[in-house]
Design an enzyme around this catalytic site. Structure first.
Site, PDB file in Angstrom:
ATOM      1  N   VAL A 163     -18.041  50.361 -15.725  1.00 25.57           N
ATOM      2  CA  VAL A 163     -17.676  51.413 -16.668  1.00 25.57           C
ATOM      3  C   VAL A 163     -16.429  52.079 -16.098  1.00 25.57           C
ATOM      4  O   VAL A 163     -16.463  52.651 -15.007  1.00 25.57           O
ATOM      5  CB  VAL A 163     -18.810  52.444 -16.856  1.00 25.57           C
ATOM      6  CG1 VAL A 163     -18.407  53.484 -17.891  1.00 25.57           C
ATOM      7  CG2 VAL A 163     -20.098  51.749 -17.268  1.00 25.57           C
ATOM      8  N   ASN A 203      -5.919  31.503  -5.065  1.00 22.99           N
ATOM      9  CA  ASN A 203      -5.799  30.048  -4.975  1.00 22.99           C
ATOM     10  C   ASN A 203      -4.344  29.574  -5.036  1.00 22.99           C
ATOM     11  O   ASN A 203      -3.501  30.087  -4.314  1.00 22.99           O
ATOM     12  CB  ASN A 203      -6.651  29.390  -6.061  1.00 22.99           C
ATOM     13  CG  ASN A 203      -8.106  29.778  -5.944  1.00 22.99           C
ATOM     14  OD1 ASN A 203      -8.600  29.994  -4.850  1.00 22.99           O
ATOM     15  ND2 ASN A 203      -8.781  29.901  -7.062  1.00 22.99           N
ATOM     16  N   GLY A 235     -12.921  50.864  -7.958  1.00 24.42           N
ATOM     17  CA  GLY A 235     -13.214  52.281  -7.818  1.00 24.42           C
ATOM     18  C   GLY A 235     -12.372  52.970  -6.768  1.00 24.42           C
ATOM     19  O   GLY A 235     -11.513  52.374  -6.110  1.00 24.42           O
TER      20      GLY A 235
END
Length: 612
Positions: free
Chosen positions: A298, A498, A549
């Protein structure tokens, strides 16, 4: 004897005169007298405080360009303790070997949250082998290949990397096919005996009178097999990024400016915009302790008119409020007489919110409903006198590919609650009706459910961003693909992992701009402290950046870099203001019906054939 001494002196005079003549020719050919005269005349009028420093800078500008002399690959740990790759670049600068920089690339693959322990252990083994192979490529093949090249020649560097990887990928493909053939030969097919036909009766078995037969649901498209990852591919992306950083350091410009110059064919942009951060504050995904599975992330999306510094501060305040709201209440010690009463009250009280800190840098909480985490953020904003949809927007990373229960052919959005792809459209519509502050859905459906992507886009309208992340894990394949293999969406989240090269990012970002789609740079789950992703986002001019975050050092490092870049651009007068309408208020171009709509008959037939 005297004659011999005179001959020796004459020979020495001849040698000395010859050396003087050679020295004069040598310095004259290299224009040393002219350069000395030029710099000394200039210094006489300027009278610099650091006399020899001025001389050093002058002659440094006349030196040959730096060249690569050594590449070193090392194994380090990422933010969640898994092995990953680091590349160190050493260049020959003004006749000295000097370590210029290092670069770290993220983990070669991301594991789903519902992965079994056996698959996780197998991935760990493959990861270690991939890192070891990458180190071998760097210290042997690439070290020899790039010795003597200029790190500023990004096109040639990426071309050599691409050619080398193509050969290795072809070898890996041949090896995998040989292993499959060997397994097929060793496998003995079971002998099947025909079963006798059951006697038919007048009534159909399993049906009762007075009841309607249940409707047969359409089978779902099976998941596409994951793209095999070539062991050692991390070396390609890591070297490309490391040499881009080295080029920026050598030319004494920031990495984001170096990327912007590469994108604009060496034309310096007048202004650069800092991408809008999508900051994750809560996680209620498959591995969360509650029933809710649908919301892996969220995210808070601040309004475009805020600076990055103001946006991060606002989201940090909301995160602190969420910490307070989810903090379990401390119960005071009760007396003996009140023990029974308190135990009865405890049974009636709602269960406390379970929480922990995720590797994504946000809170993981247990939720029992779809509305709970959104209501929690709404309460946190109200406590700060903020309004959702005005002072901050919401975004949801649904990670739908992790929620599919293939035994039922439906998405398990809550524990025990399954929804079909058609029903998921109604779920998202209901969420947006209750919480109009939601502006972005990331991976709301699997990439295989292409028809439902179109239905969801048409149902929600142009006010919402539908972003694909799972379908573009391999940036190189995205360049090779036609647009039919990816879902119809507003934009893509790209990750530098990668065999991805700097030129691949440049081409993909330009491709998305031409299609008028949004390009978002995102950090993978296994992140490191390398903050180059921020410079890539600023240099490419992406609209958003998704870093996770505001906790954990490897993620906070990138937010700090975002603040530093914004401050530097503002100080130099090159900071471009964002346009709110450019980010959220947009009108999609009308597309041909043949591209947007499928023939239902053909679609159903394709599903059945794929299922069979």
């Amino acid at each position: 004897m005297a004659c011999r001494d005179s001959d020796d002196k004459q020979q020495r005079r001849f040698n000395l005169a010859d050396l003087k003549h050679q020295a004069v020719e040598y310095y004259r050919n290299n224009e040393v007298p002219q350069r000395l005269e030029e710099v000394l005349n200039t210094m006489f009028y300027q009278r610099p405080a650091d006399f020899y420093g001025y001389l050093a800078n002058y002659f440094a500008g006349l030196s040959q360009p730096p060249v690569i002399c050594k590449l070193s690959g090392k194994k380090i740990l990422d933010g969640i303790g898994r092995p990953t790759l680091e590349v160190e670049v050493t260049c020959r600068i003004r006749e000295r070997e000097k370590r210029v920089c290092s670069s770290t690339i993220s983990s070669h693959a991301e594991m789903l949250e519902n992965t079994s322990n056996e698959a996780f252990d197998a991935d760990e083994r493959e990861r270690r082998e991939s890192v070891n192979t990458a180190i071998e490529w760097i210290n042997e093949s690439f070290n020899e290949m790039f010795r003597g090249l200029q790190p500023t020649d990004q096109d040639n560097i990426d071309k050599l990397l691409g050619e080398y990887f193509s050969k290795k990928a072809e070898e890996d493909k041949i090896r995998r096919e040989a292993e499959k053939e060997k397994e097929a030969q060793e496998a003995v097919p079971p002998v099947s005996h025909p079963q006798p036909a059951a006697p038919q009766s007048g009534k159909k078995k399993g049906t009762k009178q007075g009841k309607k037969p249940s409707l047969v649901e359409k089978p779902i498209l099976p998941a596409e097999p994951p793209e095999p990852i070539v062991k050692g591919s991390m070396a390609v992306g890591c070297i490309s990024l490391a040499l881009a950083k080295a080029a920026a350091i050598i030319t004494e410009i920031p990495l984001y400016m170096h990327i912007a110059l590469l994108k604009a064919n060496q034309e310096a942009p007048k202004e650069l915009a800092v991408p809008l951060p999508m900051i994750t504050v809560l996680s209620c995904g498959k591995s969360s302790p509650g029933k809710l599975n649908l919301m892996k992330e969220v995210m808070l999306i601040p309004p475009a008119w805020l600076t990055a510094k103001q946006a991060i501060k606002r989201c940090l305040d909301i995160q602190k409020q969420l910490m307070k709201l989810t903090e379990p209440p401390v119960q005071p010690p009760s007396s003996v007489g009140e023990g029974k009463k308190s135990s009865r009250d405890a049974k009636k009280a709602p269960p406390p919110v379970l929480r922990k800190m995720s590797h994504l840098g946000c809170l993981v909480i247990g939720s029992e409903s779809l509305e709970h985490p959104l209501t929690l953020i709404q309460t946190a904003c109200a406590n700060l006198s903020m309004e959702l949809g005005t002072d901050v927007h919401l975004g949801l990373n649904c990670a739908a590919h992790e929620l599919m229960d293939y035994s039922k052919g439906k998405y398990e959005i809550l524990f025990g609650v399954h929804k079909s792809a058609e029903e998921m459209v109604d779920v998202y519509l209901e969420l947006t009706n209750k919480f109009p502050s939601i502006k972005t859905f990331i991976d709301p459906l699997r990439k295989e459910d292409k028809q439902q992507w179109i239905v969801l886009r048409n149902t929600l309208g142009a006010k919402y961003h539908l972003i694909a992340e799972d379908s573009c894990r391999n940036v190189s394949k995205l360049l090779e693909d036609d647009s039919m293999s990816t879902p119809k969406c507003r934009g893509f989240i790209l990750k530098y992992t990668n065999e991805t090269k700097i030129t691949d990012f440049l081409q993909v970002s330009q491709l998305l701009e031409d299609r008028k789609q949004i390009c978002i740079l995102g950090s993978p789950d296994g992140e490191s402290i390398d903050d180059s992703l921020v410079d890539l986002a600023v240099g490419l001019g992406t609209k958003f950046i998704k870093l996770g975050g505001l906790s954990r050092g490897e993620r906070v490092t990138k937010y700090n870099r975002l603040l530093a870049v914004e401050e530097e651009l503002s100080k130099n007068g090159r900071l471009c203001e964002r346009d709110e309408r450019d980010l959220f208020d947009f009108v999609e171009e009308e597309e041909e019906e043949e591209e947007d709509e499928f023939d239902c008959t053909d679609f159903d037939t394709g599903i059945v054939q794929a299922a069979l």
